[in-house]
Enzyme design. Structure first.
Site, PDB file in Angstrom:
ATOM      1  N   SER A 163       0.859  -1.181   0.000  1.00 11.18           N
ATOM      2  CA  SER A 163       0.000   0.000   0.000  1.00 11.18           C
ATOM      3  C   SER A 163       0.892   1.226   0.000  1.00 11.18           C
ATOM      4  O   SER A 163       2.061   1.154   0.396  1.00 11.18           O
ATOM      5  CB  SER A 163      -0.895   0.012   1.234  1.00 11.18           C
ATOM      6  OG  SER A 163      -1.547   1.264   1.386  1.00 11.18           O
ATOM      7  N   TYR A 215      -2.724  -1.270  10.890  1.00  8.19           N
ATOM      8  CA  TYR A 215      -2.692  -1.577   9.462  1.00  8.19           C
ATOM      9  C   TYR A 215      -1.405  -1.057   8.816  1.00  8.19           C
ATOM     10  O   TYR A 215      -0.734  -1.780   8.075  1.00  8.19           O
ATOM     11  CB  TYR A 215      -3.915  -0.964   8.778  1.00  8.19           C
ATOM     12  CG  TYR A 215      -3.934  -1.148   7.277  1.00  8.19           C
ATOM     13  CD1 TYR A 215      -4.163  -2.397   6.721  1.00  8.19           C
ATOM     14  CD2 TYR A 215      -3.733  -0.069   6.426  1.00  8.19           C
ATOM     15  CE1 TYR A 215      -4.180  -2.576   5.345  1.00  8.19           C
ATOM     16  CE2 TYR A 215      -3.749  -0.242   5.052  1.00  8.19           C
ATOM     17  CZ  TYR A 215      -3.972  -1.486   4.516  1.00  8.19           C
ATOM     18  OH  TYR A 215      -3.989  -1.658   3.155  1.00  8.19           O
TER      19      TYR A 215
END
Length: 266
Positions: free
Chosen positions: A133, A146
């Site tokens: 990401s 996360y």
């Protein structure tokens, strides 16, 4: 002879889009998920085989990989895609929530990779693509757990590529920005604590807006396909990273922090 890709987390979102994208281009696809009986009907494709694989269960990983090798005899590409987002102030996250986040996003990725590597070494080549990401490169508020998993995936991937180069096994990462997919809808958990509620609401509003304008899963699948067919040793592939990524790259740290706090916190 058609190449074979094993995809984790193929029940929806990026994983499902990648399974269809590769299958439509003649690849053999082992689309894995926890419960194949709930697979989207679109995955009923002549080039796709559905296999059960839970990345948090070592025995399930073993069976899923064995099923793939039994069907296709090889795994040319492993796409580590399974994951979800846990959001909330670190103070509000339980040990169980954090452990589950790491078990899926990081330890599951490691477990699948470890069990695929012997087959790739025996074949004399292979490619591992990890879905990271843009927050594997910079942090956002209310996403500490996360973000930590994605920072770990980035370091893991960069380290592994040196270890695996002698065996002609390459490692790549695809780094999406916001995604207009189930990740922005259901594939996330939110923990809230009263002192942070107003600020958290602001963050969630910005997050939702980013998802609505984010990349479609098919756009990310196209980037993944490009990475799978790139014979170079390039490590990172961006997938519609969005304005926050470029501002983080270009602004001095103090200016970036002020902007992020104003946009997402206060």
């Amino acid at each position: 002879m058609a190449k074979t890709i094993l995809i984790t987390g193929a029940s929806s979102g990026i994983g499902q889009a990648a399974a269809l994208y590769f299958a439509e281009r003649g690849w053999n696809v082992a689309a894995t998920m926890r419960d194949p009986s709930k697979a989207d009907p679109r995955l009923q494709h002549s080039q796709i085989s559905l296999f059960a694989l839970d990345v948090t269960d070592a025995e399930s990983i073993t069976r899923g990989i064995a099923d793939t090798l039994g069907r296709y005899q090889k795994i040319d590409v492993l796409l580590n895609n399974a994951g979800y987002g846990l959001f909330g102030p670190i103070e509000a996250l339980s040990d169980q929530q954090i452990q589950k986040q790491f078990a899926t996003n990081l330890f599951g990725l490691i477990g699948v990779t470890q069990q695929v590597l012997p087959a790739m070494r025996e074949a004399g080549e292979g490619l591992i693509i990890n879905v990271s990401s843009i927050v594997g490169r910079f942090a956002l508020p209310y996403a500490s757990s996360y973000v930590a998993t994605k920072f770990a995936v980035e370091g893991l991937s960069e380290s592994m590529r040196y270890e695996l180069e002698p065996f002609r096994i390459r490692v790549k990462m695809v780094e999406p920005g916001s995604i207009a997919t189930e990740f922005g809808k259901g594939s996330k958990q939110i923990a809230v604590s009263d002192p942070y509620q107003a600020s958290m609401n602001k963050f969630l509003a910005v997050f939702a807006k980013g998802n609505s304008a984010g990349a479609k899963p098919e756009e990310v699948a196209e980037v993944i396909y490009g990475a799978a067919n790139d014979s170079s040793n390039r490590l990172r592939y961006l997938a519609k990273p969005g304005p926050f990524f470029w501002m983080n790259r270009l602004l001095p740290d103090a200016a970036w922090r002020r902007l992020l706090v104003k946009a997402m916190v206060k």
